[in-house]
Structure formats: C-alpha cells, structure tokens
Design an enzyme around this catalytic site. Structure first.
Site, PDB file in Angstrom:
ATOM      1  N   HIS A   1      -0.760  -3.559  -5.747  1.00  0.00           N
ATOM      2  CA  HIS A   1       0.112  -2.925  -4.750  1.00  0.00           C
ATOM      3  C   HIS A   1       0.310  -1.465  -5.156  1.00  0.00           C
ATOM      4  O   HIS A   1       1.250  -1.103  -5.860  1.00  0.00           O
ATOM      5  CB  HIS A   1       1.462  -3.650  -4.666  1.00  0.00           C
ATOM      6  CG  HIS A   1       2.302  -3.235  -3.502  1.00  0.00           C
ATOM      7  ND1 HIS A   1       2.656  -4.097  -2.484  1.00  0.00           N
ATOM      8  CD2 HIS A   1       2.842  -2.041  -3.173  1.00  0.00           C
ATOM      9  CE1 HIS A   1       3.392  -3.458  -1.590  1.00  0.00           C
ATOM     10  NE2 HIS A   1       3.525  -2.204  -1.995  1.00  0.00           N
TER      11      HIS A   1
ATOM     12  N   GLY B   1       6.135   0.123   5.972  1.00  0.00           N
ATOM     13  CA  GLY B   1       7.024   1.063   6.663  1.00  0.00           C
ATOM     14  C   GLY B   1       8.401   0.476   6.899  1.00  0.00           C
ATOM     15  O   GLY B   1       8.919  -0.296   6.091  1.00  0.00           O
TER      16      GLY B   1
ATOM     17  N   HIS C   1       4.271  -6.159   3.701  1.00  0.00           N
ATOM     18  CA  HIS C   1       5.553  -5.768   3.120  1.00  0.00           C
ATOM     19  C   HIS C   1       6.649  -6.566   3.832  1.00  0.00           C
ATOM     20  O   HIS C   1       6.841  -6.407   5.044  1.00  0.00           O
ATOM     21  CB  HIS C   1       5.821  -4.275   3.351  1.00  0.00           C
ATOM     22  CG  HIS C   1       5.071  -3.353   2.456  1.00  0.00           C
ATOM     23  ND1 HIS C   1       3.697  -3.222   2.497  1.00  0.00           N
ATOM     24  CD2 HIS C   1       5.507  -2.480   1.501  1.00  0.00           C
ATOM     25  CE1 HIS C   1       3.320  -2.303   1.607  1.00  0.00           C
ATOM     26  NE2 HIS C   1       4.394  -1.850   0.981  1.00  0.00           N
TER      27      HIS C   1
ATOM     28  N   GLU D   1      11.920  -6.836   1.756  1.00  0.00           N
ATOM     29  CA  GLU D   1      12.343  -5.649   0.993  1.00  0.00           C
ATOM     30  C   GLU D   1      13.582  -5.059   1.653  1.00  0.00           C
ATOM     31  O   GLU D   1      14.654  -4.979   1.055  1.00  0.00           O
ATOM     32  CB  GLU D   1      11.209  -4.631   0.937  1.00  0.00           C
ATOM     33  CG  GLU D   1      11.504  -3.409   0.077  1.00  0.00           C
ATOM     34  CD  GLU D   1      10.364  -2.397   0.073  1.00  0.00           C
ATOM     35  OE1 GLU D   1      10.385  -1.526  -0.810  1.00  0.00           O
ATOM     36  OE2 GLU D   1       9.474  -2.460   0.952  1.00  0.00           O
TER      37      GLU D   1
END
Length: 335
Positions: free
Chosen positions: A12, A170, A197, A200
C-alpha cells in the site's frame, strides 16, 4: 526490527503520494509554477506532515502540490522512475505502487490515458536500473465523483495488461462505495484484482460494502473493522487482507494515539494483515520505520514481525509461482 530472511514488501504505497519534495521544487522551477514559498525549507511544511492532521482530507491536501507541478508526461515519467529508485533505496524487494491518473493529470489537463502510459514507462525504466520487482495498481479517486472515476477507469483499462489491480481511494465519507458498484463490475470483467480504501473515514459497514458489492479481496487501512467481530471473522475465513499503515493512520487522525490502533486486535483475530507506508514522502517515513514502530509500540517480537512479512507475501497480487520465486531468490541471495 524485521526478519532479514524474508523480503520487505510494500503493498500500500501511493506513487503520487511519494513525490520527493526536492523534485516538486525542481519541477516547479522548470515549469514556471509559483509555489507558496520562495525558500525550499519553508516550502517543506506544505508537502510534508509536521504534526498529526485533524482528518483524512487535511492529510490529503499535503499531496496536492506534488501533482500540481506535473505539467508534462515526462514529469509523470520522472516521478514514476524516482518511485522505483526510492523502493530500492528503502531496501524493499517488491512493491505495488498505486496511482490516480486523473489526479496526476487534472491541473495541466494532461490526457489521462497518456499519464497511465507515462507511469508504466517510468516504472519500466526504473526496474531496468534497480533490482526490484514492481506492480502497478490504478486508483479511482472517488473524491472527484462518479463520472470522473469512469473516465479514470476507461484510461486505466486501456492499459490493463500493465496493471494488477484497481483501487478506490479518496473521500470515503462523502463518496461511499455504493456509488461505484458499476465501476467495479467492469474491473471484475477485466480480470483485475480489487483493493479498496475502506474503514478509514467510515465504519465497518464501508468494509462490508467493499467486500460484498465491490469485490475487494484486500482492504486499505480497514481500521474500523475491529468494531464488528462478525466482519473480522468473515475476513479471516475468506482471507481478506488488511493493508495496515500505522504512521499514516496516526497522521490522518484515524487513530488519535498509536496505542488505539487495532493491529493487535487484527492479529489476535488471525486476520491477514501487513505493514505498509502509504505516502512515504509526505509522512517522512519508510517501511523499516513501520516495523520498528510496531516493535516498539506494540512489543511485537520477531515471530509476529515475521508473520506480518509473510502475510505481505501471501496477500500480494503476485502469482503463486512469483511468490515462490520472490522468496527463494531473496533467501538464496541472503545466505
């Protein structure tokens, strides 16, 4: 601390989040782009983290100057080449570099598909010069919306034979994954791997959605997965990997203190988790630092550290034959 009998692997790592500050400065001068400071040392805080940010979006702003100076395709090629060199200098044996071609193209309206080609070319030149293995992951930048992500995906799929996966990155909170189901149907049809992603800026429901609706077999960050035991059990059962980035999670405010990070919970629940850098130039770290941080902050012993390294091999988007070659080549060379 890390096991030097196993390769260091970074799965990553954002190529467009690892543009050297000196390169940003030089490209700005070359391309007559005005920076917010006329002194390099004073400019550094604009592109590097000097204190933990309030949230993910504040962190992401640190990446913006790096792409604002990319006024030509040769500039894109240069930073791709330098990324390979940085991987080598960091002692990393294999890395999967991810990048958003629209993000790199948008300031100077470069052709997005040509940016993809320039990155591919720069990486190809890099691996000829430096003895490392690199694969590329294309990013859809959800921050720019559904239509832009389709343009980005079209550009990436034009060069799909040079990619191993597609990622969604994003603004997770304001652009949830359900907006991008059709995009990832196209990714599946293109036979590319999927990493997303998730967990998070949003909760475990975002991770569930990434797995069930988008087809993710790896989750970037995934910090909030620990809040749902059934999710962790599912991820363990189905070998859904977690690409963990300790320093990044602290600097983005995803965790307020490192002792709150759930990596120990992930390990206790036998999740396939590994350590990664995320945006090393912005964060001012490299992969060995992350292993040392894990050792010092969580008292991980060599056995746990070794498992994290082995997990990275197992989670990687390499074929089984490539995984065996990577490990055997490294071990043979190190004896």
């Amino acid at each position: 601390m890390y096991n030097n009998q196993l390769p260091l692997i970074d799965l990553h790592r954002h190529l467009d989040g690892n543009i050297r500050p000196q390169t940003i400065w030089q490209l700005a001068q070359k391309n007559n782009i005005t920076l917010p400071e006329i002194n390099f040392e004073k400019f550094l805080p604009h592109v590097t983290i000097t204190h933990n940010e309030a949230d993910l979006l504040a962190f992401l702003k640190k990446l913006d100057w790096g792409v604002k100076v990319l006024s030509t395709l040769d500039d894109c090629k240069r930073i791709a080449f330098e990324n390979v060199e940085d991987v080598y200098q960091a002692g990393i044996r294999y890395a999967e570099l991810r990048f958003s071609p629209y993000y790199m193209a948008m300031t100077h309206q470069l052709p997005v598909a040509d940016v993809v080609a320039a990155v591919i070319d720069g990486v190809a030149q890099g691996v000829k010069q430096f003895p490392v293995k690199i694969n590329l992951i294309g990013i859809l930048s959800r921050t720019f919306g559904v239509e832009i992500c389709q343009q980005e995906l079209d550009a990436l799929l034009t060069h799909k034979n040079h990619l191993v996966a597609i990622d969604l990155a994003g603004d997770e909170y304001n652009f949830p994954g359900h907006l991008f189901v059709e995009h990832f149907t196209q990714v599946k049809n293109a036979d590319l791997h999927i990493t997303v992603h998730a967990g998070e800026a949003a909760g475990p429901e975002s991770v569930w959605q990434a797995i069930n609706d988008l087809g993710a077999t790896r989750i970037g960050h995934g910090v909030n997965s620990y809040k749902d035991e059934s999710l962790m059990a599912y991820m363990h059962k189905h070998s859904i990997g977690v690409e963990s980035c300790l320093t990044s999670n602290l600097q983005t405010g995803t965790v307020k203190h490192l002792n709150e990070h759930p990596i120990t919970t992930f390990i206790e629940n036998q999740l396939l988790v590994c350590l990664n850098t995320d945006d090393p130039a912005v964060e001012g770290i490299e992969l060995k630092h992350e292993f040392e941080l894990a050792h010092q902050s969580f008292n991980f012993d060599l056995q746990t550290i070794s498992q994290l390294q082995q997990n990275a091999i197992d989670m990687s988007f390499l074929s089984n034959a490539e995984k065996r070659t990577l490990t055997s080549e490294f071990t043979t060379k190190d004896l």
